[in-house]
Design a protein around this motif. Structure first.
Motif, PDB file in Angstrom:
ATOM      1  N   MET A  33       0.847  -1.190   0.000  1.00 40.40           N
ATOM      2  CA  MET A  33       0.000   0.000   0.000  1.00 40.40           C
ATOM      3  C   MET A  33       0.884   1.243   0.000  1.00 40.40           C
ATOM      4  O   MET A  33       1.855   1.329   0.746  1.00 40.40           O
ATOM      5  N   GLN A  34       0.544   2.232  -0.851  1.00 39.94           N
ATOM      6  CA  GLN A  34       1.359   3.439  -0.947  1.00 39.94           C
ATOM      7  C   GLN A  34       1.219   4.288   0.306  1.00 39.94           C
ATOM      8  O   GLN A  34       0.117   4.509   0.812  1.00 39.94           O
ATOM      9  N   GLN A  35       2.353   4.761   0.829  1.00 41.25           N
ATOM     10  CA  GLN A  35       2.349   5.564   2.032  1.00 41.25           C
ATOM     11  C   GLN A  35       1.893   6.987   1.725  1.00 41.25           C
ATOM     12  O   GLN A  35       2.273   7.584   0.720  1.00 41.25           O
ATOM     13  N   THR A  36       1.026   7.545   2.589  1.00 39.02           N
ATOM     14  CA  THR A  36       0.542   8.910   2.408  1.00 39.02           C
ATOM     15  C   THR A  36       1.674   9.892   2.669  1.00 39.02           C
ATOM     16  O   THR A  36       2.427   9.763   3.631  1.00 39.02           O
ATOM     17  N   MET A  37       1.778  10.915   1.811  1.00 40.08           N
ATOM     18  CA  MET A  37       2.826  11.915   1.978  1.00 40.08           C
ATOM     19  C   MET A  37       2.546  12.776   3.200  1.00 40.08           C
ATOM     20  O   MET A  37       1.406  13.176   3.454  1.00 40.08           O
ATOM     21  N   GLN A  38       3.567  13.049   3.972  1.00 39.49           N
ATOM     22  CA  GLN A  38       3.458  13.940   5.117  1.00 39.49           C
ATOM     23  C   GLN A  38       3.305  15.383   4.616  1.00 39.49           C
ATOM     24  O   GLN A  38       3.998  15.815   3.689  1.00 39.49           O
ATOM     25  N   GLN A  39       2.397  16.117   5.239  1.00 39.40           N
ATOM     26  CA  GLN A  39       2.143  17.501   4.844  1.00 39.40           C
ATOM     27  C   GLN A  39       2.874  18.467   5.778  1.00 39.40           C
ATOM     28  O   GLN A  39       2.901  18.267   6.997  1.00 39.40           O
ATOM     29  N   VAL A  40       3.437  19.501   5.186  1.00 39.12           N
ATOM     30  CA  VAL A  40       4.188  20.512   5.927  1.00 39.12           C
ATOM     31  C   VAL A  40       3.689  21.892   5.547  1.00 39.12           C
ATOM     32  O   VAL A  40       3.508  22.186   4.362  1.00 39.12           O
ATOM     33  N   ILE A  41       3.477  22.733   6.538  1.00 36.32           N
ATOM     34  CA  ILE A  41       3.211  24.156   6.303  1.00 36.32           C
ATOM     35  C   ILE A  41       4.449  24.934   6.728  1.00 36.32           C
ATOM     36  O   ILE A  41       4.893  24.839   7.873  1.00 36.32           O
ATOM     37  N   ILE A  42       5.014  25.683   5.784  1.00 41.26           N
ATOM     38  CA  ILE A  42       6.157  26.557   6.077  1.00 41.26           C
ATOM     39  C   ILE A  42       5.634  27.980   6.152  1.00 41.26           C
ATOM     40  O   ILE A  42       5.007  28.475   5.209  1.00 41.26           O
ATOM     41  N   ILE A  43       5.879  28.638   7.266  1.00 38.22           N
ATOM     42  CA  ILE A  43       5.433  30.017   7.465  1.00 38.22           C
ATOM     43  C   ILE A  43       6.598  30.946   7.161  1.00 38.22           C
ATOM     44  O   ILE A  43       7.601  30.960   7.875  1.00 38.22           O
ATOM     45  N   GLY A  44       6.480  31.685   6.078  1.00 33.09           N
ATOM     46  CA  GLY A  44       7.525  32.625   5.694  1.00 33.09           C
ATOM     47  C   GLY A  44       8.010  32.398   4.283  1.00 33.09           C
ATOM     48  O   GLY A  44       8.512  31.313   3.973  1.00 33.09           O
ATOM     49  N   GLY A  45       7.899  33.416   3.433  1.00 29.43           N
ATOM     50  CA  GLY A  45       8.301  33.286   2.041  1.00 29.43           C
ATOM     51  C   GLY A  45       9.513  34.114   1.683  1.00 29.43           C
ATOM     52  O   GLY A  45       9.605  34.659   0.578  1.00 29.43           O
ATOM     53  N   GLY A  46      10.472  34.200   2.609  1.00 29.81           N
ATOM     54  CA  GLY A  46      11.763  34.807   2.285  1.00 29.81           C
ATOM     55  C   GLY A  46      12.718  33.735   1.798  1.00 29.81           C
ATOM     56  O   GLY A  46      12.331  32.597   1.514  1.00 29.81           O
ATOM     57  N   VAL A  47      14.004  34.074   1.734  1.00 33.58           N
ATOM     58  CA  VAL A  47      14.972  33.124   1.183  1.00 33.58           C
ATOM     59  C   VAL A  47      15.061  31.860   2.032  1.00 33.58           C
ATOM     60  O   VAL A  47      15.244  30.756   1.501  1.00 33.58           O
ATOM     61  N   VAL A  48      14.881  31.966   3.346  1.00 31.22           N
ATOM     62  CA  VAL A  48      14.964  30.789   4.211  1.00 31.22           C
ATOM     63  C   VAL A  48      13.741  29.893   4.012  1.00 31.22           C
ATOM     64  O   VAL A  48      13.863  28.666   3.900  1.00 31.22           O
ATOM     65  N   GLY A  49      12.548  30.491   3.951  1.00 31.39           N
ATOM     66  CA  GLY A  49      11.351  29.692   3.726  1.00 31.39           C
ATOM     67  C   GLY A  49      11.331  29.030   2.366  1.00 31.39           C
ATOM     68  O   GLY A  49      10.922  27.867   2.230  1.00 31.39           O
ATOM     69  N   LEU A  50      11.774  29.743   1.338  1.00 34.86           N
ATOM     70  CA  LEU A  50      11.760  29.199  -0.019  1.00 34.86           C
ATOM     71  C   LEU A  50      12.744  28.038  -0.178  1.00 34.86           C
ATOM     72  O   LEU A  50      12.421  27.014  -0.789  1.00 34.86           O
ATOM     73  N   THR A  51      13.946  28.193   0.358  1.00 37.56           N
ATOM     74  CA  THR A  51      14.900  27.080   0.265  1.00 37.56           C
ATOM     75  C   THR A  51      14.430  25.894   1.100  1.00 37.56           C
ATOM     76  O   THR A  51      14.596  24.737   0.690  1.00 37.56           O
ATOM     77  N   SER A  52      13.803  26.165   2.249  1.00 38.85           N
ATOM     78  CA  SER A  52      13.248  25.072   3.051  1.00 38.85           C
ATOM     79  C   SER A  52      12.179  24.330   2.260  1.00 38.85           C
ATOM     80  O   SER A  52      12.115  23.093   2.283  1.00 38.85           O
ATOM     81  N   ALA A  53      11.331  25.083   1.568  1.00 37.07           N
ATOM     82  CA  ALA A  53      10.288  24.462   0.759  1.00 37.07           C
ATOM     83  C   ALA A  53      10.879  23.560  -0.315  1.00 37.07           C
ATOM     84  O   ALA A  53      10.378  22.454  -0.564  1.00 37.07           O
ATOM     85  N   TRP A  54      11.966  24.012  -0.930  1.00 40.44           N
ATOM     86  CA  TRP A  54      12.574  23.208  -1.989  1.00 40.44           C
ATOM     87  C   TRP A  54      13.125  21.895  -1.442  1.00 40.44           C
ATOM     88  O   TRP A  54      12.823  20.814  -1.970  1.00 40.44           O
ATOM     89  N   TRP A  55      13.909  21.974  -0.370  1.00 44.15           N
ATOM     90  CA  TRP A  55      14.535  20.747   0.127  1.00 44.15           C
ATOM     91  C   TRP A  55      13.494  19.778   0.718  1.00 44.15           C
ATOM     92  O   TRP A  55      13.631  18.567   0.572  1.00 44.15           O
ATOM     93  N   LEU A  56      12.473  20.301   1.342  1.00 42.96           N
ATOM     94  CA  LEU A  56      11.447  19.414   1.894  1.00 42.96           C
ATOM     95  C   LEU A  56      10.604  18.793   0.781  1.00 42.96           C
ATOM     96  O   LEU A  56      10.231  17.617   0.862  1.00 42.96           O
ATOM     97  N   ALA A  57      10.306  19.562  -0.245  1.00 41.34           N
ATOM     98  CA  ALA A  57       9.573  19.000  -1.379  1.00 41.34           C
ATOM     99  C   ALA A  57      10.392  17.906  -2.069  1.00 41.34           C
ATOM    100  O   ALA A  57       9.862  16.846  -2.438  1.00 41.34           O
ATOM    101  N   GLU A  58      11.671  18.145  -2.226  1.00 41.05           N
ATOM    102  CA  GLU A  58      12.549  17.146  -2.830  1.00 41.05           C
ATOM    103  C   GLU A  58      12.682  15.916  -1.938  1.00 41.05           C
ATOM    104  O   GLU A  58      12.923  14.802  -2.429  1.00 41.05           O
ATOM    105  N   ALA A  59      12.510  16.100  -0.623  1.00 43.52           N
ATOM    106  CA  ALA A  59      12.594  14.974   0.311  1.00 43.52           C
ATOM    107  C   ALA A  59      11.295  14.173   0.371  1.00 43.52           C
ATOM    108  O   ALA A  59      11.222  13.174   1.094  1.00 43.52           O
ATOM    109  N   GLY A  60      10.264  14.618  -0.367  1.00 40.27           N
ATOM    110  CA  GLY A  60       9.037  13.839  -0.434  1.00 40.27           C
ATOM    111  C   GLY A  60       7.896  14.337   0.416  1.00 40.27           C
ATOM    112  O   GLY A  60       6.877  13.657   0.568  1.00 40.27           O
ATOM    113  N   TYR A  61       8.023  15.551   0.973  1.00 45.10           N
ATOM    114  CA  TYR A  61       6.933  16.134   1.743  1.00 45.10           C
ATOM    115  C   TYR A  61       6.004  16.932   0.821  1.00 45.10           C
ATOM    116  O   TYR A  61       6.428  17.468  -0.206  1.00 45.10           O
TER     117      TYR A  61
END
Length: 418
Positions: free
Chosen positions: A1-29
């Motif tokens: 059975m396929q595992q459900t993807m974990q959901q993440v909310i990142i608060i903040g759209g500056g350079v730190v939030g955007l890079t966090s979004a990229w690495w977490l998305a690439e990690a499968g979140y």
């Protein structure tokens, strides 16, 4: 059975939030990026100094700084301004800062930040495969720190070099390497040049990364959505109350700059952050100007000069005046005087665009990345003036920690739970 993807909310759209979004998305979140403005990177990431100083990471807290701070306060165009607040957070932060004003603490912090800098350098190299450096005026011409005081220069030279890429220069050699320093040469005691350091337009980088994130199947962006408070239930974060209504996820990441301080407080968490206000000028460079090719820092004046595209970015100053992001005309006039004195032919200063921004800093200048006291609330904040420099590194660390992987090096005081 396929595992459900974990959901993440990142608060903040500056350079730190955007890079966090990229690495977490690439990690499968499955990532939702929440930004209160209608565009990303409109605060501290907008017109900052633009330097990617991986090997020049000197913390603000150091031996002798309290005495220097008193001297700076008496200078007309000094690098520091202080306005006392009726806010206990200001005084608690200052107390922590003073505890770190010693050589041993500075050395420990510097060593850790150098590790983080090298990780960030590698992370930015990875991102270059996704976002073209041409889109954000990236250049790696190196960094030159120039010193006016012979004694301060001697102490800087005596410090252990962070890498073999550093060169010690006489004033003449500094001016030869960077002709824009010709006017300043007679006032210099020497300089230290570091290869491999870069400059770029942080705002353009963020917009380019945003465009790439919009194409990522694991990412959704929610702009004009302001986080108001964290909702705590049974020892976990159960949601975030926003202007768009309550949002829920499996994990939450605070990367909202100084706003993170108030948001964390709604969950009973004190964050040792203070908004260090900085200023910049962006002046157009014409054919008749001699703008620096190398990123230059005037050490005693605490002013940096960086060519970013066809603009000269001049950035400086630390104002401790609370959450006041307004542009102080007197401070901009002072910055203009310093720039005209040091590099009178550097750019068209009459057409310069002023900016001011709040840089959320910790007392020891080290960012905080990792788990909070709630198992599903994560922090990536407190980068101070080195947000652009460290964003890729702390994003990589965050993604590792959230997946249960060991970080690439011991975090020590970089960990919020240390």
């Amino acid at each position: 059975m396929q595992q459900t993807m974990q959901q993440v909310i990142i608060i903040g759209g500056g350079v730190v939030g955007l890079t966090s979004a990229w690495w977490l998305a690439e990690a499968g979140y499955k990532v939702t990026l929440l930004e209160r403005n209608d565009q990303v990177a409109t605060a501290a990431s907008f017109r900052n100094g633009g330097q990617l100083s991986y090997r020049y990471v000197a913390p603000l807290a150091d031996a002798g700084v309290p005495l220097k701070a008193l001297q700076w306060l008496l200078q007309k165009d000094g690098p520091l301004r202080f306005r006392p607040e009726a806010d206990w957070r200001q005084w608690r932060w200052i107390a922590g800062f003073l505890r770190n004003c010693n050589a041993a603490s500075n050395a420990r912090t510097t060593a850790k930040l150098l590790e983080l800098g090298e990780l960030s350098r590698a992370g930015m190299a990875e991102l270059e495969l996704q976002v073209s450096p041409d889109d954000y005026a990236w250049r790696d011409a190196g960094k030159l720190v120039v010193y006016r005081s012979p004694e301060i220069f001697r102490r800087a030279v005596a410090r252990p070099a962070s890498s073999e890429a550093q060169l010690i220069l006489t004033p003449q050699q500094a001016a030869q390497r960077e002709p824009a320093l010709a006017q300043l040469q007679g006032a210099l005691a020497g300089g230290i040049f570091t290869e491999g350091e870069a400059v770029a337009d942080c705002h353009a980088f963020c917009r380019t990364l945003e465009a790439r994130l919009r194409q990522h199947p694991n990412v959704s962006l929610l702009l004009k959505g302001e986080a108001r408070s964290l909702i705590v239930l049974k020892g976990k974060i159960a949601g975030v109350d926003t202007s768009a209504g309550p949002l829920t996820a499996d994990h939450y990441v605070l990367a909202a700059g100084i706003q993170s301080r108030d948001l964390a407080a709604t969950a009973g968490i004190y964050l040792p952050l203070y908004p260090l206000k900085g200023y910049s000028l962006s002046a157009p460079i014409g054919a008749q100007h001699t703008a620096p090719e190398i990123s230059v820092t005037d050490f005693e004046r605490k002013v940096l000069y960086a060519r970013i595209g066809n603009q000269l970015r001049v950035a400086a100053m630390v104002d401790m005046v609370g959450e006041d992001a307004s542009v102080d005309a007197d401070r901009i006039a002072g910055l203009m005087r310093l720039a005209r004195e040091a590099m009178p032919h550097g750019a068209d200063y009459d057409q310069a665009t002023p900016w001011a921004g709040l840089r959320p800093a910790t007392p020891n200048s080290a960012p905080l990345v990792g788990a909070s006291r709630y198992p599903n609330l994560w922090l990536n904040l407190g980068h101070g003036p080195l947000g652009f420099t460290f964003a890729a590194g702390t994003a990589r660390i965050l993604a590792d920690l959230m997946r249960g992987k060991a970080p690439p090096f011991s975090l020590d005081f970089l960990s919020p739970r240390h």
